[in-house]
Scaffold this motif. Structure first.
Motif, PDB file in Angstrom:
ATOM      1  N   PRO A  75       5.051   0.354  -9.274  1.00  5.67           N
ATOM      2  CA  PRO A  75       5.392   1.417  -8.327  1.00  5.67           C
ATOM      3  C   PRO A  75       4.742   2.758  -8.672  1.00  5.67           C
ATOM      4  O   PRO A  75       4.545   3.079  -9.841  1.00  5.67           O
ATOM      5  N   ARG A  76       4.425   3.504  -7.625  1.00  7.21           N
ATOM      6  CA  ARG A  76       3.864   4.840  -7.823  1.00  7.21           C
ATOM      7  C   ARG A  76       4.929   5.845  -8.266  1.00  7.21           C
ATOM      8  O   ARG A  76       4.638   6.802  -8.977  1.00  7.21           O
ATOM      9  N   ASN A  77       6.131   5.638  -7.807  1.00  9.17           N
ATOM     10  CA  ASN A  77       7.242   6.533  -8.115  1.00  9.17           C
ATOM     11  C   ASN A  77       8.479   5.692  -8.426  1.00  9.17           C
ATOM     12  O   ASN A  77       8.499   4.483  -8.148  1.00  9.17           O
TER      13      ASN A  77
ATOM     14  N   LYS B   9       9.304  12.171   9.071  1.00  7.16           N
ATOM     15  CA  LYS B   9       7.965  11.595   8.941  1.00  7.16           C
ATOM     16  C   LYS B   9       7.351  11.828   7.577  1.00  7.16           C
ATOM     17  O   LYS B   9       6.225  11.429   7.319  1.00  7.16           O
ATOM     18  N   THR B  10       8.087  12.517   6.710  1.00  4.16           N
ATOM     19  CA  THR B  10       7.576  12.853   5.377  1.00  4.16           C
ATOM     20  C   THR B  10       8.665  12.611   4.341  1.00  4.16           C
ATOM     21  O   THR B  10       9.849  12.411   4.678  1.00  4.16           O
ATOM     22  N   CYS B  11       8.279  12.634   3.073  1.00  5.13           N
ATOM     23  CA  CYS B  11       9.217  12.573   1.965  1.00  5.13           C
ATOM     24  C   CYS B  11       9.071  13.865   1.163  1.00  5.13           C
ATOM     25  O   CYS B  11       7.938  14.237   0.784  1.00  5.13           O
ATOM     26  N   VAL B  12      10.167  14.533   0.926  1.00 10.27           N
ATOM     27  CA  VAL B  12      10.150  15.823   0.230  1.00 10.27           C
ATOM     28  C   VAL B  12      10.655  15.616  -1.191  1.00 10.27           C
ATOM     29  O   VAL B  12      11.702  14.992  -1.401  1.00 10.27           O
ATOM     30  N   GLU B  13       9.914  16.124  -2.161  1.00  9.92           N
ATOM     31  CA  GLU B  13      10.313  15.973  -3.568  1.00  9.92           C
ATOM     32  C   GLU B  13      11.541  16.805  -3.861  1.00  9.92           C
ATOM     33  O   GLU B  13      11.652  17.967  -3.451  1.00  9.92           O
ATOM     34  N   LEU B  14      12.485  16.207  -4.576  1.00 11.25           N
ATOM     35  CA  LEU B  14      13.739  16.900  -4.909  1.00 11.25           C
ATOM     36  C   LEU B  14      13.532  17.879  -6.072  1.00 11.25           C
ATOM     37  O   LEU B  14      12.648  17.693  -6.889  1.00 11.25           O
TER      38      LEU B  14
ATOM     39  N   GLU C  46       3.019  10.526   0.927  1.00 12.78           N
ATOM     40  CA  GLU C  46       3.419  10.726  -0.462  1.00 12.78           C
ATOM     41  C   GLU C  46       4.928  10.562  -0.634  1.00 12.78           C
ATOM     42  O   GLU C  46       5.721  11.126   0.121  1.00 12.78           O
ATOM     43  N   GLY C  47       5.303   9.766  -1.634  1.00  9.30           N
ATOM     44  CA  GLY C  47       6.718   9.581  -1.953  1.00  9.30           C
ATOM     45  C   GLY C  47       7.425   8.571  -1.078  1.00  9.30           C
ATOM     46  O   GLY C  47       8.614   8.304  -1.280  1.00  9.30           O
ATOM     47  N   ALA C  48       6.736   7.981  -0.116  1.00  6.28           N
ATOM     48  CA  ALA C  48       7.379   7.019   0.787  1.00  6.28           C
ATOM     49  C   ALA C  48       7.534   5.665   0.123  1.00  6.28           C
ATOM     50  O   ALA C  48       6.736   5.284  -0.734  1.00  6.28           O
ATOM     51  N   TRP C  49       8.560   4.928   0.511  1.00  9.79           N
ATOM     52  CA  TRP C  49       8.790   3.576   0.009  1.00  9.79           C
ATOM     53  C   TRP C  49       8.626   2.568   1.153  1.00  9.79           C
ATOM     54  O   TRP C  49       7.890   1.624   1.059  1.00  9.79           O
TER      55      TRP C  49
ATOM     56  N   PRO D  17       0.798  -1.236   0.000  1.00  3.39           N
ATOM     57  CA  PRO D  17       0.000   0.000   0.000  1.00  3.39           C
ATOM     58  C   PRO D  17       0.826   1.280   0.000  1.00  3.39           C
ATOM     59  O   PRO D  17       0.347   2.322  -0.427  1.00  3.39           O
ATOM     60  N   THR D  18       2.062   1.206   0.472  1.00  2.00           N
ATOM     61  CA  THR D  18       2.881   2.415   0.560  1.00  2.00           C
ATOM     62  C   THR D  18       3.427   2.847  -0.793  1.00  2.00           C
ATOM     63  O   THR D  18       3.427   4.027  -1.123  1.00  2.00           O
ATOM     64  N   SER D  19       3.891   1.894  -1.585  1.00  2.00           N
ATOM     65  CA  SER D  19       4.665   2.258  -2.763  1.00  2.00           C
ATOM     66  C   SER D  19       4.157   1.695  -4.085  1.00  2.00           C
ATOM     67  O   SER D  19       4.648   2.087  -5.149  1.00  2.00           O
ATOM     68  N   TYR D  20       3.189   0.786  -4.059  1.00  2.00           N
ATOM     69  CA  TYR D  20       2.711   0.156  -5.295  1.00  2.00           C
ATOM     70  C   TYR D  20       1.198   0.258  -5.411  1.00  2.00           C
ATOM     71  O   TYR D  20       0.496   0.529  -4.449  1.00  2.00           O
TER      72      TYR D  20
END
Length: 229
Positions: A76-78, A224-229, A196-199, A62-65
């Protein structure tokens, strides 16, 4: 010495060819897509907001796919991170990398009690730990509305499964990924799998923690978050 130098040059050439191959395929993708080597295809970044449910007997991390019906597997989502750890399947599911799916984790059969019960001419249900429980999503024990008067075991919270049936499941909200810190079905806590963006993520003492972010993201300052580069 010459052999060592030749091997170094060969390794560099292989890396260069692989990089060129990946870059070439990425150029064939749209600006809002990324190249996934797993199925050699272009995928939309972030994936659909409401992907279709996997077929019965199949699940996706559920996190990444998410489930892609056209390809018949989870995608994968990302972009996967470099040397990614195995994706996280729901509890009681196992990731099979060759087919890109989560399948039910095989469990050995439970042997019957050795001593017959004197009740009802059969075995004693208490020996099988069946106290009126069923099994909800992720293998959590779920109770029906008829048994709501019975509290969950100490340390577990009763989280509603459906407002229509009144069913609920006993969850450890201190570690439960989808109800971290409280029952999300009651508008409390947080679903760590939706960061969002977590693996790979975790729930530690009722708080979501990001362990790995997908490609193009990095772990935020709060962890606790993922920041887009």
């Amino acid at each position: 010495m010459q052999l060592k130098f030749a091997l170094t040059v060969l390794a560099s050439l292989v890396t260069m060819v692989a990089s060129t191959y990946t870059s070439s395929n990425q150029q064939n993708c749209k600006s809002n897509q990324f190249w996934w080597a797993g199925q050699k295809c272009c995928l939309d970044k972030g994936g659909p907001k409401t992907p279709p449910a996997p077929p019965k007997g199949t699940n996706c991390p559920p996190t990444s796919y998410y489930w892609e019906p056209k390809r018949g597997c989870c995608v994968p989502r990302n972009p996967p991170p470099t040397n990614p750890p195995p994706p996280q399947c729901p509890k009681n599911w196992t990731w099979y990398p060759a087919i890109y799916k989560c399948l039910p984790t095989p469990t050995p059969p439970t042997p019957p009690p050795s001593t017959p019960s004197k009740y009802n001419g059969g075995y004693n249900n208490h020996g099988n730990n069946n106290h009126g429980y069923g099994y909800g999503y992720g293998g959590h024990k779920k109770r029906s509305a008829k048994s709501r008067s019975t509290l969950c075991p100490t340390g577990l919270d009763a989280c509603p499964v459906s407002s229509l049936t009144g069913d609920y499941e006993c969850l450890d909200t201190a570690t439960e990924l989808e109800s971290c810190g409280g029952c999300t079905s009651q508008g409390k806590g947080q679903d760590c799998t939706k960061i969002e963006g977590a693996w790979n993520v975790g729930c530690e003492q009722g708080s979501c923690v990001v362990y790995t972010c997908a490609g193009g993201f990095q772990i935020g300052p709060d962890g606790k978050t993922c920041v887009e580069l």
